[in-house]
Design a protein around this motif. Sequence first.
Motif: not given
Lengths: 144, 374
Positions: A35-43
């Motif tokens: 989730r943190a990666f997603r929020d950082a804009g990662f896929e």
Amino acid sequence: MSTDTERGLRHRPIRCLIAKVGLDGHDRGAHVISRAFRDAGFEVVYSGLHRAPEEVVQAAVQEDVDVLGLSILSGAHNTLVPAVIEGLQSYGAFEDTLVIVGGIVPDEDRERLREMGVAAIFGPGTPMEETIEFVRENAPRRER
Amino acid sequence: MSGDDVDESGGPDPGDDEAAGDPGADVTARNDRLVESLLAGEHRALARAITRIENREPGYRDLVSRLYGHTGTATVVGVTGSPGAGKSTLVDKLTAAYRDRGDTVGVIAVDPSSPYSGGAVLGDRIRMSAAAGDMDVFVRSMSARGQLGGLSTATADAITALDAFGKDVVVVETVGAGQSEVDVVRAADTVAVLVQPGSGDDVQMLKAGILEIGDVFVVNKADTDGVERTVAELTEMIRRRDDSSQRGRTAQPAAADEEPWQPPVVETVATSGSGVDELLSALDDHAAYLARTGAGERRAVDRLTEEIRRLVRADANDLLADEIERRGGIESFARRVRDRETDPYAAADEILEPLRECLESRGDNSTDGPSTPE
């Protein structure tokens, strides 16, 4: 055919596979990091629990990820990590995949994992920003 | 260091950015290698090709063009339904059934991306156990990335790559909400729509345009309450659909000599795999129907018509965007209109004038194939 690129669609988000490899059933950490990666804009491709090394390799190759994050809490990292890295090598995918490990890895094992090609190991309590920053700085920029 | 090693060496491909607009020699050479490796069956080359396609990287058009000549053998199945209907689980079981009879399978799983960060968590692999360790199942997760209309083009191109690679079946899985998802699933020869029992939401969804695109309907979780009612409702809706509009997806009515397709309603329990064989035969029946009647051909032509239209529109937009930029940007036109120096129609005319002139002057010698104006 002069317009070979479409405006605005050029930027590639950093693509990661977060994989739970081995038999431990604790995926809270993997969820939080996803989730943190997603929020950082990662896929983020999330593997689900109990993946065998060959499944992780298959997913990393097929999804063509820049970053492979292995979450291991079982203590079996000394067998699981080499198996994954060898698998990536057999597909020629190791060179441009950033392999990171999250979980509980005793100090005495860390050096060995690094020698095998693990770029970083993030233990419990690592601030999320630190992990995200590391990925941003080290994700292979093989092409854009 | 063995087997599937794709040779993409030669450094980090300098000149990618400079080459924008012109594929350039190194991009062409890279595509040569990639296409060759992909056709030779290297998984990594296929994965790379899909990445290029998805990112719209320089040379992706050339790449798709080259792959296109090797396509046409895959059966494309679309699976759609509301979130939580069990799509991923069913696709997994379906994949296993295809593998059991010896078909190789490609799966494209489309997930929404976060409108805030642009990031996404793609979780479709969680349910994929049929694929485990079996490289003849190629699963690729794609995020919608907020691409306006671009998603369906990217998906169609990814299908091209999987088809060229030699997959017998390509399954495209997406949430059935919103126009772009509907467009994605339209790239399929056969569309399966998933519904779960007792869900009023699903009926709402069907009203919102999903009903028209279904060739096979699946009531999943058929071991729970309300199955009979859902099946009955669905059957009724399908009958009404066929009464009112013969094939809502095509503009022209079905040819008179063509037998109509009766979409079956199949009950499945994806978690146990029950009903999956029935679903498989329903999909096969539809494929056979498409081949037997003119429906398959008409559908393909419809689909390609829409695809070409979409590309032309996007390309024309790009050309015009450049032109507008050259003339000081769209806002300068807007300001002039606001100051009553001109009006919106005149402004549009002004921008389009060179294009119109150019097309008119080409007039009769336009038979020598496409080339961009200027």
